[in-house]
Each structure stands twice: as C-alpha cells, then as structure tokens.
Design a protein around this motif. Structure first.
Motif, short mmCIF file in Angstrom:
data_model
loop_
_atom_site.label_atom_id
_atom_site.label_comp_id
_atom_site.label_asym_id
_atom_site.label_seq_id
_atom_site.Cartn_x
_atom_site.Cartn_y
_atom_site.Cartn_z
N MET A 1 42.42 47.59 34.14
CA MET A 1 43.02 46.60 34.95
C MET A 1 43.02 46.99 36.43
SD MET A 1 46.68 45.90 33.32
CE MET A 1 46.97 46.87 32.04
N LYS A 2 43.03 45.93 37.63
CA LYS A 2 42.85 46.30 39.02
C LYS A 2 43.78 45.53 40.01
CE LYS A 2 38.30 46.22 37.42
NZ LYS A 2 37.26 45.38 37.21
N PRO A 3 45.16 45.64 40.30
CA PRO A 3 46.01 44.83 41.10
C PRO A 3 45.82 45.02 42.59
CG PRO A 3 47.26 46.20 39.64
CD PRO A 3 45.84 46.52 39.46
N ASP A 50 37.24 38.54 31.09
CA ASP A 50 36.59 38.82 32.37
C ASP A 50 35.41 37.87 32.57
OD1 ASP A 50 35.67 39.89 34.70
OD2 ASP A 50 35.35 41.91 33.94
N VAL A 51 35.49 37.07 33.63
CA VAL A 51 34.40 36.17 34.00
C VAL A 51 33.74 36.75 35.25
CG1 VAL A 51 33.74 33.82 34.66
CG2 VAL A 51 35.67 34.19 33.10
N GLU A 52 32.47 37.06 35.16
CA GLU A 52 31.80 37.75 36.27
C GLU A 52 30.46 37.09 36.55
OE1 GLU A 52 30.23 42.27 37.42
OE2 GLU A 52 31.49 41.92 35.65
N SER A 53 30.17 36.89 37.85
CA SER A 53 28.86 36.38 38.25
C SER A 53 28.46 36.98 39.58
CB SER A 53 28.87 34.84 38.34
OG SER A 53 29.74 34.42 39.37
N PRO A 59 27.66 32.77 34.93
CA PRO A 59 28.66 33.82 34.69
C PRO A 59 28.54 34.42 33.29
CG PRO A 59 29.68 31.67 34.51
CD PRO A 59 28.28 31.43 35.01
N THR A 60 28.90 35.68 33.18
CA THR A 60 29.07 36.32 31.88
C THR A 60 30.56 36.38 31.59
OG1 THR A 60 29.14 38.53 32.89
CG2 THR A 60 27.00 37.71 32.17
N ASP A 249 34.64 37.85 40.31
CA ASP A 249 35.20 38.53 39.16
C ASP A 249 36.60 37.96 38.93
OD1 ASP A 249 35.81 40.18 37.09
OD2 ASP A 249 35.73 42.05 38.21
N ASP A 250 36.77 37.25 37.83
CA ASP A 250 38.03 36.58 37.53
C ASP A 250 38.55 37.11 36.20
OD1 ASP A 250 40.20 34.93 37.31
OD2 ASP A 250 39.10 33.06 37.51
N GLU A 251 39.65 37.85 36.24
CA GLU A 251 40.19 38.49 35.04
C GLU A 251 41.54 37.87 34.69
OE1 GLU A 251 40.46 42.58 36.03
OE2 GLU A 251 38.30 42.83 36.31
#
Length: 269
Positions: A1-3, A50-53, A59-60, A249-251
């Motif tokens: 996790m990354k805040p 985790d949505v990443e592109s 996106p993956t 990057d959407d977590e």
C-alpha cells in the motif's frame, strides 16, 4: 500500500461560517493519528484492486489479497480484470502461497534481514513523502465540509517559502498545492487531494508536469484506526524532454481483517 496528497473539489459543500480552527494544532494532532495508523497497518490483511495504464494504453486490472508473512508483504492474486480466477488458477495461487511460506521459513538470517529491509525501505519511502508534505506546506483553514458522512475541517495547502526538499522524490512538492479534509472528532485524514501546478524536474532527465494529480481517501477500520480506501496517482511527465511518460495508477482497498497467523495461511483454501 502507498499513502499522499491530491486535486479537485470535495463532495459536499464547503462552508466558512463556523469559527476557524487552529491550523497548526489540528495538523500536528492529525499527524500523530497518521503515525499511529501507519504502525498498526501491517496487522491487517486486505484486498487491493489496482488499475494501471501507461501512455494511454488499455488499463490492466488486478486484485490481490495482501498478506504479511514473516515481516514483509505477499500479494496473492485473486482476480484479473473483473473475472475471479478459475478453479485451477486458484489452486496454483494456493501452491505459490504455501511455497512462499516454506521458503521464508527456511531463509538464513541474512536472507531474511535483506528481504525485510527491502520491504521496510519501500514502505518508509511512501510514508516519508506523506510526512514530508507536512513539513513542505503551509496550511490555512478553508471552511467545513461533510465527506463520506464525516464532519471535517478543510485546509488548503501551499508550499512553504524557502522549503528545501530532502530527496529527489520530494522535489515534486515544490510545484504542488493541495487540500486536506480532517475528521473533527478523531482528527483523522478523511481525504487528501493535490495537484502539480508548475513543472518540476525530478532526476535531471525527468520532469513532472502540471496536470499530475494525487488522491487519497481513508475510512475507519476499527476503533481509532483508519486505513486507506482509495489512492490514485495520475502522472503527466516526460523524460529527456520529449518521451511521454504519462501514467495512471488507481488503487482501492477493502475487506480489512486482522492478519491471520502462519498456520491459518498454510491451511488457506
């Protein structure tokens, strides 16, 4: 996790009618709560989607169960895109999990120390950015708001004059502004938003551009413990002055539960 911090406008109306809080006192108290949350976070497992592109490519999307095994995280894959793993894929992931438990259990002291140190370094980098924001910004009251059912003080954040970044990563704070929503009863960070407002060079050859956004939301998990429910980073950047390095990057985080012990993990099915 990354805040961290972020842009935009909160849901709910912001009102400046009530007396203005002492910004320094509220921020300092809230940082104490953030520190407490950070220390207790490894006690919990959770699901992370985790949505990443990158470069505007499709996106993956992956969902992992995040576990702590002997001092560092382990991600157990549970879904790809919107599809849960098939029965055979689930068995494969269970085999990987049990193999990792055995591997970590048979490490030498040197190997174990190296693995845990790497995890702690990465975790401290994320937390260090969070703490550094408090040193880098001046906060001023911006009214009140209700966010996700929580009554909040709202603070706007601007870079402090003369602030000197402590690392390459924290240089981005020089070109940012943000807004922070703090729960009035528990002094917890409900939402943090920030945006890059002017170009900032990171490593000499890479530049973060205006349009870069950060977003963090948190919610109570148990008494006096709040943990992230969403963290999103949309980066506008270039390398060597012309290579497009844009990324998203959407977590999202859910189903926080007290971390099971090793014997429970070994029996996981």
């Amino acid at each position: 996790m990354k805040p961290l911090l972020v842009l935009a406008i909160a849901t709910g109306c912001v009102s400046a009618a009530s007396p203005q809080p002492d910004a320094t006192g509220v921020i300092q108290r809230s940082v104490q709560e953030v520190e407490s949350n950070w220390k207790r976070a490894p006690e919990y497992s959770y699901l992370e989607r985790d949505v990443e592109s990158k470069h505007h490519s499709p996106p993956t999307v992956k969902t992992n169960e995040v576990l702590m095994i002997d001092g560092s995280q382990y991600n157990r894959l549970v879904a790809i895109n919107v599809h849960p793993l098939s029965a055979s894929e689930q068995v494969e992931e269970e085999i990987k999990l049990r193999a990792e438990i055995l591997r970590r259990g048979s490490e030498s002291e040197r190997e174990r120390h190296k693995r845990i140190a790497k995890f702690l370094k990465e975790r401290d980098q994320s937390h260090g950015m969070l703490k550094e924001m408090v040193e880098a910004f001046d906060f001023r009251p911006a009214g009140d708001a209700t966010v996700n059912g929580h009554e909040c003080w709202v603070f706007d954040a601007e870079p402090k004059p003369g602030y000197q970044p402590k690392s390459h990563e924290t240089k981005v704070l020089l070109g940012m502004k943000g807004r922070l929503w703090i729960d009035k009863s528990q002094y917890q960070w409900v939402r943090v938003e920030a945006e890059v407002t002017r170009p900032v060079s990171m490593y000499g050859f890479a530049k973060v551009a205006p349009g870069t956004h950060f977003f963090l939301e948190q919610a109570p998990v148990s008494a006096n413990l709040w943990l992230p429910t969403r963290f999103s980073v949309s980066v506008k950047a270039s390398a060597l002055g012309f290579i497009n390095e844009d990324s998203l990057d959407d977590e999202t985080y859910r189903q926080y539960r007290p971390m099971p012990n090793i014997s429970e993990l070994e029996a996981h099915k």
